[in-house]
Design a protein around this motif. Sequence first.
Motif, PDB file in Angstrom:
ATOM      1  N   SER A 133      -2.702  13.710 -23.762  1.00 33.07           N
ATOM      2  CA  SER A 133      -3.406  14.788 -23.465  1.00 33.07           C
ATOM      3  C   SER A 133      -2.495  15.591 -22.567  1.00 33.07           C
ATOM      4  CB  SER A 133      -4.632  14.344 -22.577  1.00 33.07           C
ATOM      5  OG  SER A 133      -5.449  13.586 -23.638  1.00 33.07           O
ATOM      6  N   MET A 134      -1.625  14.837 -21.894  1.00 34.29           N
ATOM      7  CA  MET A 134      -0.725  15.647 -20.754  1.00 34.29           C
ATOM      8  C   MET A 134       0.319  16.583 -21.669  1.00 34.29           C
ATOM      9  SD  MET A 134      -1.391  15.526 -17.720  1.00 34.29           S
ATOM     10  CE  MET A 134      -0.129  16.274 -17.020  1.00 34.29           C
ATOM     11  N   ARG A 135       0.727  15.888 -22.822  1.00 37.89           N
ATOM     12  CA  ARG A 135       1.512  16.563 -23.865  1.00 37.89           C
ATOM     13  C   ARG A 135       0.919  17.764 -24.167  1.00 37.89           C
ATOM     14  NH1 ARG A 135       5.679  14.178 -27.605  1.00 37.89           N
ATOM     15  NH2 ARG A 135       4.178  12.459 -27.720  1.00 37.89           N
ATOM     16  N   VAL A 136      -0.223  17.688 -24.651  1.00 40.65           N
ATOM     17  CA  VAL A 136      -1.045  18.926 -25.461  1.00 40.65           C
ATOM     18  C   VAL A 136      -1.016  20.047 -24.052  1.00 40.65           C
ATOM     19  CG1 VAL A 136      -3.424  19.910 -25.711  1.00 40.65           C
ATOM     20  CG2 VAL A 136      -2.241  17.894 -26.933  1.00 40.65           C
ATOM     21  N   THR A 137      -1.299  19.477 -22.903  1.00 36.48           N
ATOM     22  CA  THR A 137      -1.521  20.614 -21.679  1.00 36.48           C
ATOM     23  C   THR A 137      -0.325  21.341 -21.570  1.00 36.48           C
ATOM     24  OG1 THR A 137      -3.221  19.247 -20.842  1.00 36.48           O
ATOM     25  CG2 THR A 137      -2.072  20.602 -19.292  1.00 36.48           C
ATOM     26  N   SER A 138       0.954  20.689 -21.640  1.00 35.58           N
ATOM     27  CA  SER A 138       2.221  21.049 -21.297  1.00 35.58           C
ATOM     28  C   SER A 138       2.732  22.069 -22.361  1.00 35.58           C
ATOM     29  CB  SER A 138       3.427  19.780 -21.334  1.00 35.58           C
ATOM     30  OG  SER A 138       2.968  19.089 -20.440  1.00 35.58           O
ATOM     31  N   ARG A 139       2.331  21.668 -23.536  1.00 34.18           N
ATOM     32  CA  ARG A 139       2.833  22.672 -24.737  1.00 34.18           C
ATOM     33  C   ARG A 139       1.991  23.924 -24.553  1.00 34.18           C
ATOM     34  NH1 ARG A 139       2.023  18.408 -29.523  1.00 34.18           N
ATOM     35  NH2 ARG A 139       3.907  17.693 -29.503  1.00 34.18           N
ATOM     36  N   LEU A 140       0.477  23.851 -24.144  1.00 33.25           N
ATOM     37  CA  LEU A 140      -0.026  24.880 -23.887  1.00 33.25           C
ATOM     38  C   LEU A 140       0.149  25.960 -23.004  1.00 33.25           C
ATOM     39  CD1 LEU A 140      -3.761  23.685 -25.306  1.00 33.25           C
ATOM     40  CD2 LEU A 140      -1.932  25.093 -26.619  1.00 33.25           C
ATOM     41  N   THR A 141       0.631  24.924 -21.834  1.00 32.33           N
ATOM     42  CA  THR A 141       0.930  25.920 -20.561  1.00 32.33           C
ATOM     43  C   THR A 141       2.095  26.650 -20.685  1.00 32.33           C
ATOM     44  OG1 THR A 141      -0.113  23.927 -19.227  1.00 32.33           O
ATOM     45  CG2 THR A 141       1.674  25.272 -17.949  1.00 32.33           C
ATOM     46  N   GLN A 142       3.108  26.162 -21.465  1.00 35.02           N
ATOM     47  CA  GLN A 142       4.553  26.490 -21.625  1.00 35.02           C
ATOM     48  C   GLN A 142       4.270  28.027 -22.488  1.00 35.02           C
ATOM     49  OE1 GLN A 142       7.571  26.021 -20.232  1.00 35.02           O
ATOM     50  NE2 GLN A 142       6.425  24.302 -19.215  1.00 35.02           N
ATOM     51  N   VAL A 143       3.473  27.657 -23.628  1.00 38.57           N
ATOM     52  CA  VAL A 143       3.258  28.703 -24.457  1.00 38.57           C
ATOM     53  C   VAL A 143       2.453  30.028 -23.944  1.00 38.57           C
ATOM     54  CG1 VAL A 143       1.938  29.608 -26.529  1.00 38.57           C
ATOM     55  CG2 VAL A 143       3.032  27.560 -26.444  1.00 38.57           C
ATOM     56  N   MET A 144       1.355  29.620 -23.048  1.00 40.02           N
ATOM     57  CA  MET A 144       0.936  30.683 -22.217  1.00 40.02           C
ATOM     58  C   MET A 144       1.799  31.439 -21.310  1.00 40.02           C
ATOM     59  SD  MET A 144      -2.214  31.202 -23.194  1.00 40.02           S
ATOM     60  CE  MET A 144      -2.674  32.032 -21.935  1.00 40.02           C
ATOM     61  N   ALA A 145       2.634  30.820 -20.532  1.00 35.35           N
ATOM     62  CA  ALA A 145       3.514  31.341 -19.671  1.00 35.35           C
ATOM     63  C   ALA A 145       4.592  32.050 -20.587  1.00 35.35           C
ATOM     64  CB  ALA A 145       4.689  30.198 -18.839  1.00 35.35           C
ATOM     65  N   TRP A 146       5.053  31.780 -21.760  1.00 34.10           N
ATOM     66  CA  TRP A 146       6.033  32.712 -22.339  1.00 34.10           C
ATOM     67  C   TRP A 146       5.248  33.788 -22.781  1.00 34.10           C
ATOM     68  CZ3 TRP A 146       6.397  34.438 -27.272  1.00 34.10           C
ATOM     69  CH2 TRP A 146       7.641  34.885 -27.580  1.00 34.10           C
TER      70      TRP A 146
END
Length: 122
Positions: free
Chosen positions: A34-47
């Motif tokens: 779940s943290m990996r999903v959150t990390s991926r989506l956070t990185q994508v949104m920031a980009w």
Amino acid sequence: MALLIEARNYIAYHESIDQRRLPPHVRLQVSYESMRVTSRLTQVMAWLLAQKAVHAGELTIAQMASEDYALSGGDICADPTGPENEELPNGLRSLLERSHRLYMRVARLDEMVRDEAARAVG
């Protein structure tokens, strides 16, 4: 955005229900993934927000080419493992697969944008 909302809803409402019936070692895996999903989506949104700032004239191409605005989290976020783990709930496995595909698409875009920015600056 739809994937982000779906992930939020899963983590907020379904994750705890799914975890109740799982053994402790699988619950730990669920938390990690779940943290990996959150990390991926956070990185994508920031980009994406940085790209929006460039297009709005709030950031220059030179600024965009810096490491400050690069897509990060590669070691964790680019790892494709998880969806094949049949012990994990199906909803989480789906989120893992789709968030990985999205992250990898954005990683390719990041590489293209950074190459183009480097050519424009240099």
